[in-house]
Design an enzyme around this catalytic site. Sequence first.
Site, PDB file in Angstrom:
ATOM      1  N   ASP A  25       1.004  -1.505  -0.374  1.00 40.79           N
ATOM      2  CA  ASP A  25       0.204   0.352  -0.445  1.00 40.79           C
ATOM      3  C   ASP A  25       0.581   1.184  -0.369  1.00 40.79           C
ATOM      4  O   ASP A  25       2.024   1.790   0.538  1.00 40.79           O
ATOM      5  CB  ASP A  25      -1.160  -0.141   1.363  1.00 40.79           C
ATOM      6  CG  ASP A  25      -1.939   0.255   1.068  1.00 40.79           C
ATOM      7  OD1 ASP A  25      -2.307   1.056  -0.111  1.00 40.79           O
ATOM      8  OD2 ASP A  25      -2.310   1.540   2.600  1.00 40.79           O
ATOM      9  N   GLY A  28      -0.164   5.037  -4.625  1.00 36.06           N
ATOM     10  CA  GLY A  28      -0.741   6.254  -4.232  1.00 36.06           C
ATOM     11  C   GLY A  28      -0.518   8.326  -4.243  1.00 36.06           C
ATOM     12  O   GLY A  28      -0.173   9.008  -4.807  1.00 36.06           O
ATOM     13  N   SER A  70      -7.545  -5.524  -4.782  1.00 35.72           N
ATOM     14  CA  SER A  70      -8.285  -6.233  -4.202  1.00 35.72           C
ATOM     15  C   SER A  70     -10.282  -6.149  -4.275  1.00 35.72           C
ATOM     16  O   SER A  70      -9.953  -5.962  -5.565  1.00 35.72           O
ATOM     17  CB  SER A  70      -8.499  -5.196  -2.638  1.00 35.72           C
ATOM     18  OG  SER A  70      -9.408  -3.581  -3.031  1.00 35.72           O
ATOM     19  N   GLU A  72     -12.404  -4.518  -3.345  1.00 39.19           N
ATOM     20  CA  GLU A  72     -12.921  -3.270  -3.748  1.00 39.19           C
ATOM     21  C   GLU A  72     -11.996  -2.196  -4.661  1.00 39.19           C
ATOM     22  O   GLU A  72     -12.759  -1.364  -4.450  1.00 39.19           O
ATOM     23  CB  GLU A  72     -12.386  -2.548  -2.231  1.00 39.19           C
ATOM     24  CG  GLU A  72     -13.468  -3.366  -1.080  1.00 39.19           C
ATOM     25  CD  GLU A  72     -12.987  -4.581  -0.786  1.00 39.19           C
ATOM     26  OE1 GLU A  72     -13.844  -5.208  -0.778  1.00 39.19           O
ATOM     27  OE2 GLU A  72     -12.321  -5.018  -0.759  1.00 39.19           O
ATOM     28  N   ASN A  73     -11.096  -2.951  -4.706  1.00 34.45           N
ATOM     29  CA  ASN A  73     -10.157  -2.138  -5.483  1.00 34.45           C
ATOM     30  C   ASN A  73     -10.754  -0.759  -7.083  1.00 34.45           C
ATOM     31  O   ASN A  73     -10.481  -0.490  -7.981  1.00 34.45           O
ATOM     32  CB  ASN A  73      -8.510  -2.315  -5.876  1.00 34.45           C
ATOM     33  CG  ASN A  73      -8.143  -1.831  -4.483  1.00 34.45           C
ATOM     34  OD1 ASN A  73      -6.911  -2.996  -4.542  1.00 34.45           O
ATOM     35  ND2 ASN A  73      -8.696  -0.767  -3.637  1.00 34.45           N
ATOM     36  N   ARG A  76     -12.282   2.542  -8.037  1.00 39.73           N
ATOM     37  CA  ARG A  76     -11.176   3.402  -8.085  1.00 39.73           C
ATOM     38  C   ARG A  76     -11.817   3.306 -10.153  1.00 39.73           C
ATOM     39  O   ARG A  76     -12.340   2.974 -10.875  1.00 39.73           O
ATOM     40  CB  ARG A  76      -9.980   2.834  -8.436  1.00 39.73           C
ATOM     41  CG  ARG A  76      -9.791   2.755  -7.398  1.00 39.73           C
ATOM     42  CD  ARG A  76      -8.579   1.861  -6.850  1.00 39.73           C
ATOM     43  NE  ARG A  76      -7.997   2.545  -5.625  1.00 39.73           N
ATOM     44  CZ  ARG A  76      -6.551   2.242  -4.356  1.00 39.73           C
ATOM     45  NH1 ARG A  76      -4.922   2.389  -5.449  1.00 39.73           N
ATOM     46  NH2 ARG A  76      -6.159   1.900  -3.294  1.00 39.73           N
ATOM     47  N   ARG A 199      -4.578  -1.231   9.021  1.00 42.64           N
ATOM     48  CA  ARG A 199      -5.914  -1.661   9.118  1.00 42.64           C
ATOM     49  C   ARG A 199      -5.827  -2.681   8.121  1.00 42.64           C
ATOM     50  O   ARG A 199      -4.858  -2.958   7.486  1.00 42.64           O
ATOM     51  CB  ARG A 199      -7.319  -1.254   8.258  1.00 42.64           C
ATOM     52  CG  ARG A 199      -7.176  -0.126   7.046  1.00 42.64           C
ATOM     53  CD  ARG A 199      -8.159   0.426   7.264  1.00 42.64           C
ATOM     54  NE  ARG A 199      -7.746   1.113   5.995  1.00 42.64           N
ATOM     55  CZ  ARG A 199      -7.683   2.917   6.037  1.00 42.64           C
ATOM     56  NH1 ARG A 199      -7.380   3.281   7.173  1.00 42.64           N
ATOM     57  NH2 ARG A 199      -7.673   3.041   5.081  1.00 42.64           N
ATOM     58  N   GLU A 212       1.596 -12.125  13.222  1.00 35.23           N
ATOM     59  CA  GLU A 212       2.233 -10.584  14.385  1.00 35.23           C
ATOM     60  C   GLU A 212       1.875  -9.733  12.532  1.00 35.23           C
ATOM     61  O   GLU A 212       1.991 -10.103  11.610  1.00 35.23           O
ATOM     62  CB  GLU A 212       3.542 -11.314  13.883  1.00 35.23           C
ATOM     63  CG  GLU A 212       3.802 -12.315  15.337  1.00 35.23           C
ATOM     64  CD  GLU A 212       2.856 -11.259  16.687  1.00 35.23           C
ATOM     65  OE1 GLU A 212       3.068  -9.802  16.510  1.00 35.23           O
ATOM     66  OE2 GLU A 212       2.612 -12.330  17.444  1.00 35.23           O
TER      67      GLU A 212
HETATM   68  C1  IPE Z   1      -5.749  -2.792   0.218  1.00 35.59           C
HETATM   69  O1  IPE Z   1      -5.014  -1.608   0.647  1.00 35.59           O
HETATM   70  C2  IPE Z   1      -4.875  -3.605  -1.185  1.00 35.59           C
HETATM   71  C3  IPE Z   1      -4.266  -3.433  -1.334  1.00 35.59           C
HETATM   72  C4  IPE Z   1      -2.869  -3.198  -0.849  1.00 35.59           C
HETATM   73  C5  IPE Z   1      -4.152  -4.058  -3.315  1.00 35.59           C
HETATM   74  P1  IPE Z   1      -6.258  -0.095  -0.036  1.00 35.59           P
HETATM   75  O2  IPE Z   1      -5.679   1.181  -0.243  1.00 35.59           O
HETATM   76  O3  IPE Z   1      -7.244  -0.231  -1.217  1.00 35.59           O
HETATM   77  O4  IPE Z   1      -6.841  -0.490   1.309  1.00 35.59           O
HETATM   78  P2  IPE Z   1      -7.993   0.400   1.880  1.00 35.59           P
HETATM   79  O5  IPE Z   1      -8.807   1.193   0.961  1.00 35.59           O
HETATM   80  O6  IPE Z   1      -6.961   2.216   2.221  1.00 35.59           O
HETATM   81  O7  IPE Z   1      -8.253   0.021   3.221  1.00 35.59           O
HETATM   82  C1  IPE Z   2      -1.911  -0.106  -3.015  1.00 37.23           C
HETATM   83  O1  IPE Z   2      -0.793   1.682  -3.419  1.00 37.23           O
HETATM   84  C2  IPE Z   2      -1.967  -0.071  -4.616  1.00 37.23           C
HETATM   85  C3  IPE Z   2      -3.320  -1.078  -4.411  1.00 37.23           C
HETATM   86  C4  IPE Z   2      -4.161  -0.295  -4.075  1.00 37.23           C
HETATM   87  C5  IPE Z   2      -3.400  -1.563  -6.088  1.00 37.23           C
HETATM   88  P1  IPE Z   2      -2.526   2.549  -3.148  1.00 37.23           P
HETATM   89  O2  IPE Z   2      -3.053   2.522  -5.087  1.00 37.23           O
HETATM   90  O3  IPE Z   2      -3.883   2.444  -2.422  1.00 37.23           O
HETATM   91  O4  IPE Z   2      -1.750   3.580  -2.721  1.00 37.23           O
HETATM   92  P2  IPE Z   2      -2.721   4.460  -1.388  1.00 37.23           P
HETATM   93  O5  IPE Z   2      -3.700   4.335  -0.411  1.00 37.23           O
HETATM   94  O6  IPE Z   2      -3.652   5.313  -2.136  1.00 37.23           O
HETATM   95  O7  IPE Z   2      -1.696   6.134  -1.003  1.00 37.23           O
HETATM   96 MG    MG Z   3      -3.844   2.116  -0.289  1.00 38.50          MG
END
Ligand code: IPE
Ligand code: IPE
Ligand code: MG
Length: 245
Positions: A25, A28, A70, A72-73, A76, A199, A212
């Site tokens: 994570d 972005g 995920s 949920e992704n 986007r 989380r 852990e």
């Molecule tokens: C979890 O990160 C999913 C991945 C890293 C693939 P997210 O960025 O989607 O999680 P939230 O939205 O912050 O909980």
């Molecule tokens: C994790 O990075 C990659 C995916 C969830 C695919 P994010 O894209 O969630 O990055 P942030 O959390 O917005 O910084």
């Molecule tokens: Mg993220």
Amino acid sequence: MGLFGNQKQEKEKLPAPRHIAIIMDGNGRWAKKRALPRTAGHAAGAETFRRIANYCRTLGVEYLTVYAFSTENWRRSQEEVSGIMKLLHSYLLEALQDMEKNHVRFRFFGDLTRLSPELQELCRKAEQISSQYHEVQVNFCLNYGGRDEIVRAARAFAQEVADGKRQPQELTEEAFGKYLYSAEVPDPELIIRPSGEMRTSNFLLWQSAYSEFVFMDVLWPDFGEKDLDAAIAEYHRRNRRFGGV
Ligand code: IPE
Ligand code: IPE
Ligand code: MG
């Protein structure tokens, strides 16, 4: 050299756990800090994954499970989702090419049917061809959700009961695990989440019962070998009780 070796030498590292899982994570935010499009962050994150998977292999980690996308992704933007899918596509092509050199075994956790037919085919090929390797197994979580995984497992067992193949009382914790994507894979001892969020975001809900968790402030594209060392060192400082004393 004295009996205990060179004092200046780095203290011997404690062994890495057998199974490490990572929520990759922060891509972005990494991009935003540099005024780049989010996709550039995902590209940088893919580079980090290559480096860390390689490092895990040198550490003797047996299983590396990574959360790449995920259930949920999909919320986007279409642009971001297709950017991520393109990166996956090129990573898998490259992994297929380097298979004989890297000896990584691939498995995919998640509902792949929502991916493009080309991507599904690459996943299938990678899984099939790499099944002969045993150095490190990478479990790629793609369109993965912990709840979705549990619901699918429950549905599969219910179907077997409906078909008269099983009795409800045959369902134990151990038996249930065999219906999950992670069947045959031991639970992760260590789950790392960079980016500062604390989380699970629907990652390995069943398998993480006694894992852990190590939450780190670094963003995934900046995550280095030393960060993995630090997470492993932290893991060794934990007192795992499993409900005992
Ligand atoms: C979890 O990160 C999913 C991945 C890293 C693939 P997210 O960025 O989607 O999680 P939230 O939205 O912050 O909980
Ligand atoms: C994790 O990075 C990659 C995916 C969830 C695919 P994010 O894209 O969630 O990055 P942030 O959390 O917005 O910084
Ligand atoms: Mg993220």
